[in-house]
Design an enzyme around this catalytic site. Structure first.
Site, PDB file in Angstrom:
ATOM      1  N   ASP A 127       0.871  -1.176   0.000  1.00  9.85           N
ATOM      2  CA  ASP A 127       0.000   0.000   0.000  1.00  9.85           C
ATOM      3  C   ASP A 127       0.911   1.230   0.000  1.00  9.85           C
ATOM      4  O   ASP A 127       1.671   1.442   0.956  1.00  9.85           O
ATOM      5  CB  ASP A 127      -0.836  -0.048   1.296  1.00  9.85           C
ATOM      6  CG  ASP A 127      -2.151   0.681   1.175  1.00  9.85           C
ATOM      7  OD1 ASP A 127      -2.186   1.697   0.473  1.00  9.85           O
ATOM      8  OD2 ASP A 127      -3.128   0.237   1.809  1.00  9.85           O
ATOM      9  N   ASP A 229      -2.835   4.710  -2.361  1.00  8.47           N
ATOM     10  CA  ASP A 229      -3.807   5.288  -1.434  1.00  8.47           C
ATOM     11  C   ASP A 229      -4.193   6.717  -1.839  1.00  8.47           C
ATOM     12  O   ASP A 229      -3.327   7.518  -2.224  1.00  8.47           O
ATOM     13  CB  ASP A 229      -3.157   5.329  -0.036  1.00  8.47           C
ATOM     14  CG  ASP A 229      -4.086   5.874   1.030  1.00  8.47           C
ATOM     15  OD1 ASP A 229      -4.990   5.129   1.442  1.00  8.47           O
ATOM     16  OD2 ASP A 229      -3.912   7.036   1.446  1.00  8.47           O
ATOM     17  N   HIS A 360     -11.170  -2.009   4.235  1.00  9.61           N
ATOM     18  CA  HIS A 360     -10.997  -1.649   5.647  1.00  9.61           C
ATOM     19  C   HIS A 360     -11.605  -0.292   5.989  1.00  9.61           C
ATOM     20  O   HIS A 360     -11.502   0.149   7.132  1.00  9.61           O
ATOM     21  CB  HIS A 360      -9.498  -1.643   5.976  1.00  9.61           C
ATOM     22  CG  HIS A 360      -8.768  -0.591   5.213  1.00  9.61           C
ATOM     23  ND1 HIS A 360      -8.439  -0.729   3.885  1.00  9.61           N
ATOM     24  CD2 HIS A 360      -8.344   0.638   5.568  1.00  9.61           C
ATOM     25  CE1 HIS A 360      -7.849   0.371   3.465  1.00  9.61           C
ATOM     26  NE2 HIS A 360      -7.769   1.219   4.475  1.00  9.61           N
ATOM     27  N   ASP A 361     -12.201   0.396   5.004  1.00 13.32           N
ATOM     28  CA  ASP A 361     -12.868   1.675   5.277  1.00 13.32           C
ATOM     29  C   ASP A 361     -14.378   1.551   5.205  1.00 13.32           C
ATOM     30  O   ASP A 361     -15.089   2.547   5.365  1.00 13.32           O
ATOM     31  CB  ASP A 361     -12.444   2.731   4.239  1.00 13.32           C
ATOM     32  CG  ASP A 361     -10.964   3.052   4.308  1.00 13.32           C
ATOM     33  OD1 ASP A 361     -10.385   2.959   5.405  1.00 13.32           O
ATOM     34  OD2 ASP A 361     -10.389   3.397   3.253  1.00 13.32           O
TER      35      ASP A 361
HETATM   36  C1  NOJ Z   1      -7.605   5.785   2.447  1.00  9.00           C
HETATM   37  C2  NOJ Z   1      -7.329   4.619   3.336  1.00  9.00           C
HETATM   38  O1  NOJ Z   1      -7.976   3.491   2.818  1.00  9.00           O
HETATM   39  C3  NOJ Z   1      -7.807   5.008   4.713  1.00  9.00           C
HETATM   40  O2  NOJ Z   1      -7.835   3.914   5.596  1.00  9.00           O
HETATM   41  C4  NOJ Z   1      -6.922   6.127   5.203  1.00  9.00           C
HETATM   42  O3  NOJ Z   1      -7.405   6.564   6.444  1.00  9.00           O
HETATM   43  C5  NOJ Z   1      -6.913   7.295   4.232  1.00  9.00           C
HETATM   44  N1  NOJ Z   1      -6.788   6.887   2.866  1.00  9.00           N
HETATM   45  C6  NOJ Z   1      -5.767   8.226   4.529  1.00  9.00           C
HETATM   46  O4  NOJ Z   1      -4.564   7.647   4.129  1.00  9.00           O
END
Ligand code: NOJ
Ligand code: CA
Length: 586
Positions: A127, A229, A360-361
């Site tokens: 990542d 990301d 994971h979000d």
């Molecule tokens: C996207 C990522 O998936 C998330 O988990 C993160 O908090 C933000 N970008 C900031 O890097």
């Protein structure tokens, strides 16, 4: 020169490993890009498997689990960031791109993981968090130390606005101003996310070069790809202006003002040219803000990367990402349309779609996309069928293969995710009640998918012998990898069966996609057809029986049904079926 040789060796080794490992797909792998014929699996490293009892998942835990992942058909493992980091945003705040955080292990553990995975035909996907770094990154420490050092211009610094406050009214994605004042420089720096995550200045060629160097370091280690990301935020507008206030805090969400700014593709093309030539790696971007109609510029023959996560479907119920209390009702044809739009847009350019329902979000897909009260086993199989039979590379979020569901902790204090807190406080600030704010947290918190992976019905679900950093979902006694492995009707065994089916029926890999009955209010139906065969997939996404015109199945034979018994023309609640016919029928 040395770098080139490493790369050629890495490519040759990977090709041999893949040929050895891929069985039925071997002939294909010679001609085609390996990542189009595999399944990707997202590992939230912190919550995957802990081997030293500190309650936090680690790299050794992944190495120990490779056989489990191989059986699932995973050929690419996307690891969430495990670099040195203060962990303000669980590793998405990177202090050193060249080091592993001690909490996850050592570089030797990483080398071992890459090696052991390779033996099984599995590649590691790193990542890359390149929109920002941690404020503890030495690059930022130097940048903030003064206006005339080598890295002064590596981040985005601005003088205070006319009123002495922040230069603009931009709101960060996690809430609050996107600007933070630094008393040493007497200036503000921009942070699209947390204040501990200052944005890098991509306008500076030295920054772009440094990031290419980071990627090449990992390419030379033998990784199989990168997830980029928050990549749509790297280019900022030429002039910084206030946006229209969009909430009671008088701020204006930064996403609408900076995402996908013209010129971004030039940065990405330069990055691609600096990293991918001579390799077989893939790049998948997290690209919030790129609409389906823009996909051809991003992916495919002329694209700047191989795939991007197009996210309209995960936002189907959330018109304003900052306000989790303001949701909207949606209907199944809308959801289908979103999936089909990305399929259509990439087809003309030979682009490729990363198919995903969770990450994971996001909340767990059973809660997100199925009616309340849906049977979770039948539902997990229905959604798993969608994930593994659409055209594209499926990305399974850890635990999705077990049919894991959301948690609903009573108090906000039990949550760990920093963005969950910010959304909660934002909701209260907007005048929602505590009950409403908590209900929204239950529905959307990122912690829903971040609870420890459930391995066994033993203590802490077999995730750790210590105290897990985040509580285990209390349903683990029934829903865990060991119990599900022993149960032929489990979601896990359904995934394993589907993964095998994909490798044996190549139309599920390379077949064209054509949606059937787009207006049907219950069933998601589509065909996947190549020169030799056509698969017809029908999935009932509702908890009621559903009928359809069986003419689409003429000459087709049943390959798989998730119901005990099935007949052409009807589907049981949440039933998924896959039929196959010779190509060209109909
Ligand atoms: C996207 C990522 O998936 C998330 O988990 C993160 O908090 C933000 N970008 C900031 O890097
Ligand atoms: Ca550990």
């Amino acid at each position: 020169m040395k770098k080139r040789i490493y790369r050629i060796l890495a490519v040759l080794t990977a090709a041999c490993l893949l040929l050895a490992a891929s069985g039925a797909g071997a002939a294909k792998a010679e001609n085609e890009l390996w990542w189009k014929n595999t399944i990707a699996y997202e590992i939230y490293v912190r919550s995957f498997r802990d081997t030293n009892g500190d309650g936090i998942g680690d790299l050794k835990g992944i190495t120990q689990s490779l056989d489990y992942l191989k059986e699932l058909g995973a050929g690419a493992l996307w690891l969430t960031p495990c670099y040195a980091s203060p962990q303000e945003d669980n590793g998405y705040d990177i202090a050193n791109f060249y080091e592993i955080d001690p909490v996850y292990g050592t570089m030797a553990d990483m080398d071992e993981l890459i090696r052991e995975a390779g033996k099984r035909g599995i590649r590691i996907v790193m990542d890359l968090v390149f929109n920002h770094t941690s404020d503890a990154n030495p690059w930022f420490v130097e940048s903030r130390a003064g206006r005339n050092n080598e890295k002064s211009d590596w981040y985005i610094w601005r003088d205070p606005g006319e009123d002495g406050g922040a230069p603009t009214n931009w709101r960060s994605i996690f809430g609050g101003s996107a600007w933070e004042y630094d008393p040493i420089r007497g200036q503000y720096y921009l942070h699209t996310f947390l204040k501990q995550q200052p944005d890098l200045n991509w306008e500076n060629p030295e920054v772009r070069k440094a990031l290419i160097d980071v990627a090449n370091f990992w390419v030379n280690k033998g990784v199989g790809g990168f997830r980029l990301d928050a990549i749509t935020y790297i280019k900022k507008p030429a002039v910084f202006e206030n946006g229209r206030p969009d909430a009671d805090d008088r701020l204006s969400g930064i996403h609408a003002l900076t995402a996908d700014t013209p010129g971004i593709l030039d940065f990405l093309r330069e990055f691609q040219e600096g990293v991918t030539p001579g390799t077989d790696i893939f790049m998948v971007g997290e690209a919030n803000g790129v609409a389906p109609e823009e996909l051809p510029e991003w992916v495919g023959g002329d694209g700047v990367m191989d795939m991007i996560f197009e996210i309209s479907h995960v936002l189907i119920d959330l018109p304003d990402e900052m306000n989790w209390c303001k949701t909207r009702e949606w209907k199944i044809p809308e959801l289908k349309k979103m999936f089909s739009a990305s399929q259509e847009m990439t087809r003309s350019t030979k682009g490729w779609v990363p198919v995903f329902l969770e990450n994971h979000d996001q909340p767990r897909s059973i809660n997100h996309f199925l009616p309340e009260g849906a049977d979770r086993v039948a539902g997990g199989k229905a959604l798993g069928t969608l994930l593994l039979t659409m055209r594209g590379t499926p990305f399974i979020m850890q635990g999705e293969e077990l049919g894991l569901v959301n948690v609903a902790w009573e108090s906000i204090d039990e949550y760990k995710d920093v963005s969950t807190f910010n959304h909660y406080w934002f909701a209260l600030g907007e005048g929602y009640t505590q009950e409403e704010a908590m209900a929204a947290v239950h529905r959307f918190s990122r912690d829903n998918a971040r609870t420890p992976l459930q391995w066994t019905d033993g203590e802490n679900a077999g995730f750790t012998t210590g105290t897990p950093w985040i509580p285990v979902n209390e349903d683990y006694k029934t829903f865990n990898a060991a119990s599900e492995k022993a149960d032929p009707d489990s979601v896990l065994n359904w995934y394993i069966t589907l993964a095998k089916l994909r490798s044996e029926h190549e139309e599920l890999l390379d077949g064209d996609y054509r949606e059937l009955f787009p207006e049907h209010e219950q069933i998601f139906a589509y065909e996947r057809e190549n020169e030799t065969a056509k698969a017809v997939i029908l999935i009932n996404l509702t908890t009621e029986p559903a009928a359809y015109d069986p003419a689409c199945l003429e000459g087709a034979e049943l390959l798989l049904s998730s119901a005990k018994e099935t007949e052409k023309g009807t589907l049981a609640p949440l039933e998924a079926v896959i039929y196959e016919a010779p190509a060209g029928k109909q």
